[in-house]
Motif scaffolding. Structure first.
Motif, PDB file in Angstrom:
ATOM      1  N   ILE A  30       9.077 -23.380  -4.660  1.00  0.00           N
ATOM      2  CA  ILE A  30      10.263 -25.295  -4.532  1.00  0.00           C
ATOM      3  C   ILE A  30       8.974 -25.776  -5.270  1.00  0.00           C
ATOM      4  O   ILE A  30       7.898 -26.221  -5.145  1.00  0.00           O
ATOM      5  N   ALA A  31       9.199 -26.502  -5.327  1.00  0.00           N
ATOM      6  CA  ALA A  31       8.820 -27.987  -6.870  1.00  0.00           C
ATOM      7  C   ALA A  31       7.945 -27.520  -7.466  1.00  0.00           C
ATOM      8  O   ALA A  31       6.549 -27.992  -7.031  1.00  0.00           O
ATOM      9  N   LYS A  32       7.769 -26.531  -8.298  1.00  0.00           N
ATOM     10  CA  LYS A  32       6.378 -25.920  -9.038  1.00  0.00           C
ATOM     11  C   LYS A  32       6.852 -26.222 -10.331  1.00  0.00           C
ATOM     12  O   LYS A  32       7.463 -25.596 -10.690  1.00  0.00           O
ATOM     13  N   ARG A  33       5.426 -25.270 -11.198  1.00  0.00           N
ATOM     14  CA  ARG A  33       5.772 -24.809 -12.398  1.00  0.00           C
ATOM     15  C   ARG A  33       5.245 -24.083 -12.413  1.00  0.00           C
ATOM     16  O   ARG A  33       4.694 -23.265 -11.598  1.00  0.00           O
ATOM     17  N   HIS A  34       5.675 -22.816 -13.480  1.00  0.00           N
ATOM     18  CA  HIS A  34       5.005 -21.237 -13.134  1.00  0.00           C
ATOM     19  C   HIS A  34       5.727 -20.790 -14.617  1.00  0.00           C
ATOM     20  O   HIS A  34       6.524 -21.148 -15.275  1.00  0.00           O
ATOM     21  N   ARG A  35       5.090 -19.570 -15.433  1.00  0.00           N
ATOM     22  CA  ARG A  35       4.936 -18.411 -16.122  1.00  0.00           C
ATOM     23  C   ARG A  35       6.340 -17.662 -15.970  1.00  0.00           C
ATOM     24  O   ARG A  35       6.592 -17.334 -15.172  1.00  0.00           O
ATOM     25  N   VAL A  36       7.078 -18.083 -17.672  1.00  0.00           N
ATOM     26  CA  VAL A  36       8.060 -16.804 -17.414  1.00  0.00           C
ATOM     27  C   VAL A  36       7.862 -16.101 -18.620  1.00  0.00           C
ATOM     28  O   VAL A  36       7.250 -16.603 -19.353  1.00  0.00           O
ATOM     29  N   LYS A  37       8.414 -14.887 -18.404  1.00  0.00           N
ATOM     30  CA  LYS A  37       7.729 -14.184 -19.104  1.00  0.00           C
ATOM     31  C   LYS A  37       9.323 -13.238 -20.187  1.00  0.00           C
ATOM     32  O   LYS A  37      10.547 -13.002 -19.008  1.00  0.00           O
ATOM     33  N   ILE A  38      10.040 -13.202 -21.008  1.00  0.00           N
ATOM     34  CA  ILE A  38      11.414 -12.715 -21.595  1.00  0.00           C
ATOM     35  C   ILE A  38      10.920 -11.740 -21.599  1.00  0.00           C
ATOM     36  O   ILE A  38      10.274 -10.846 -22.966  1.00  0.00           O
ATOM     37  N   THR A  39      11.528 -10.297 -20.947  1.00  0.00           N
ATOM     38  CA  THR A  39      11.768  -9.015 -20.885  1.00  0.00           C
ATOM     39  C   THR A  39      13.229  -8.460 -21.618  1.00  0.00           C
ATOM     40  O   THR A  39      12.953  -7.413 -22.446  1.00  0.00           O
ATOM     41  N   GLU A  40      13.910  -9.132 -22.341  1.00  0.00           N
ATOM     42  CA  GLU A  40      15.110  -8.934 -23.215  1.00  0.00           C
ATOM     43  C   GLU A  40      15.407  -9.878 -23.513  1.00  0.00           C
ATOM     44  O   GLU A  40      15.234 -10.748 -24.123  1.00  0.00           O
ATOM     45  N   PRO A  41      15.320  -9.381 -25.640  1.00  0.00           N
ATOM     46  CA  PRO A  41      15.421 -10.056 -26.458  1.00  0.00           C
ATOM     47  C   PRO A  41      17.049 -10.616 -26.823  1.00  0.00           C
ATOM     48  O   PRO A  41      17.238  -9.820 -26.585  1.00  0.00           O
ATOM     49  N   ILE A  42      17.009 -11.826 -27.654  1.00  0.00           N
ATOM     50  CA  ILE A  42      18.167 -12.326 -28.340  1.00  0.00           C
ATOM     51  C   ILE A  42      17.412 -12.255 -29.218  1.00  0.00           C
ATOM     52  O   ILE A  42      17.182 -13.207 -29.923  1.00  0.00           O
ATOM     53  N   LYS A  43      18.457 -11.822 -29.941  1.00  0.00           N
ATOM     54  CA  LYS A  43      18.452 -11.509 -31.847  1.00  0.00           C
ATOM     55  C   LYS A  43      18.181 -12.990 -31.787  1.00  0.00           C
ATOM     56  O   LYS A  43      19.370 -13.730 -32.031  1.00  0.00           O
ATOM     57  N   GLY A  44      17.222 -13.116 -33.471  1.00  0.00           N
ATOM     58  CA  GLY A  44      17.390 -14.432 -33.231  1.00  0.00           C
ATOM     59  C   GLY A  44      16.788 -15.598 -32.998  1.00  0.00           C
ATOM     60  O   GLY A  44      16.740 -17.014 -33.371  1.00  0.00           O
ATOM     61  N   LEU A  45      16.672 -15.546 -31.746  1.00  0.00           N
ATOM     62  CA  LEU A  45      15.969 -16.600 -30.660  1.00  0.00           C
ATOM     63  C   LEU A  45      14.742 -16.195 -29.657  1.00  0.00           C
ATOM     64  O   LEU A  45      14.557 -17.215 -29.650  1.00  0.00           O
ATOM     65  N   LEU A  46      15.331 -15.380 -29.148  1.00  0.00           N
ATOM     66  CA  LEU A  46      14.425 -14.795 -27.864  1.00  0.00           C
ATOM     67  C   LEU A  46      13.454 -13.611 -27.925  1.00  0.00           C
ATOM     68  O   LEU A  46      14.313 -12.647 -28.787  1.00  0.00           O
ATOM     69  N   ARG A  47      12.789 -13.568 -28.304  1.00  0.00           N
ATOM     70  CA  ARG A  47      11.850 -12.130 -28.905  1.00  0.00           C
ATOM     71  C   ARG A  47      11.219 -11.744 -27.304  1.00  0.00           C
ATOM     72  O   ARG A  47      10.533 -12.631 -26.388  1.00  0.00           O
ATOM     73  N   ARG A  48      10.787 -10.548 -27.333  1.00  0.00           N
ATOM     74  CA  ARG A  48      10.286  -9.413 -25.966  1.00  0.00           C
ATOM     75  C   ARG A  48       9.049 -10.356 -25.664  1.00  0.00           C
ATOM     76  O   ARG A  48       8.365  -9.433 -26.631  1.00  0.00           O
TER      77      ARG A  48
END
Length: 219
Positions: free
Chosen positions: A127-145
């Motif tokens: 709540i009212a924080k910032r934190h790291r997020v890791k991508i665990t499922e790729p979207i081809k051409g957009l997000l890499r695992r």
């Protein structure tokens, strides 16, 4: 041509005015700023009033909407009229293969409507924080695992990681293991726990995610 512009509906939170017995629907100003920045002239967006299940489906048809954004604010169950409205949007999206994006509470609504459970999270971290997020499922051409990004966080409830009947996949996790994003790539269903409209400056990755889901773009 103006007739080719996509018309995307966005849901609103319910607010209660202290001096009036008159619940109101509202959307933060920064949503307009974000959508203009992210989508430009490719999309015309329409505010969806909280009017319940049956009237919402009529509204979709009358306004000729082609996709939906479920915005944040309000806990599920706090205002049943909003729950019913957004449930109608999800059902319509699934029936007619419309893209739908859920943000924070919007993701929780998607999760619940696909058979998932909502649980409290560690409010000291979310709540009212910032934190790291890791991508665990790729979207081809957009997000890499394995990609890591920093996001905002304003939620006291999260998603219980259980098996769902739909082919939704978890695509992002916080460093404490909390689910931060879900995706159903074939149906263009996207959910994120962070608020793209609250980032200053706005995130280019959020822009790409919105354009992928709503416009079918991959870049």
């Amino acid at each position: 041509m103006i007739e080719n512009i996509k018309k995307i509906g966005i849901s609103m939170r319910v607010l209660e005015e202290i001096n009036y017995d008159e619940p109101r629907d509202a959307l933060a100003h920064n949503w307009h700023q974000f959508l203009v920045w992210a989508l430009g002239n490719s999309v015309s967006w329409i505010l969806i009033p909280n009017i319940g299940k049956k009237k919402t489906k009529v509204f979709i048809h009358q306004q000729q909407l082609t996709g939906f954004i479920l915005s944040g604010g309000n806990d599920i169950g706090e205002y049943p009229i909003r729950d019913e409205t957004e449930t109608a949007l999800i059902e319509y999206a699934m029936a007619y293969n419309f893209p739908v994006i859920g943000v924070c509470r919007g993701l929780q609504m998607l999760w619940k409507n696909f058979g998932g459970q909502i649980i409290p999270v560690n409010t000291g971290k979310h709540i009212a924080k910032r934190h790291r997020v890791k991508i665990t499922e790729p979207i081809k051409g957009l997000l890499r695992r394995g990609l890591e990004i920093e996001v905002n966080s304003f939620h006291g409830n999260g998603l219980l990681a259980t098996e769902l009947t739909s082919p939704i996949k978890l695509f992002a996790h916080a460093d404490d293991g909390e689910i931060e994003g879900v995706i159903w790539q074939e149906m263009k269903v996207l959910g994120m726990m962070w608020h793209p409209e609250r980032e200053l400056p706005f995130s280019n990755l959020d822009k790409k995610l919105f354009r992928w889901a709503l416009l079918g773009e991959v870049s």
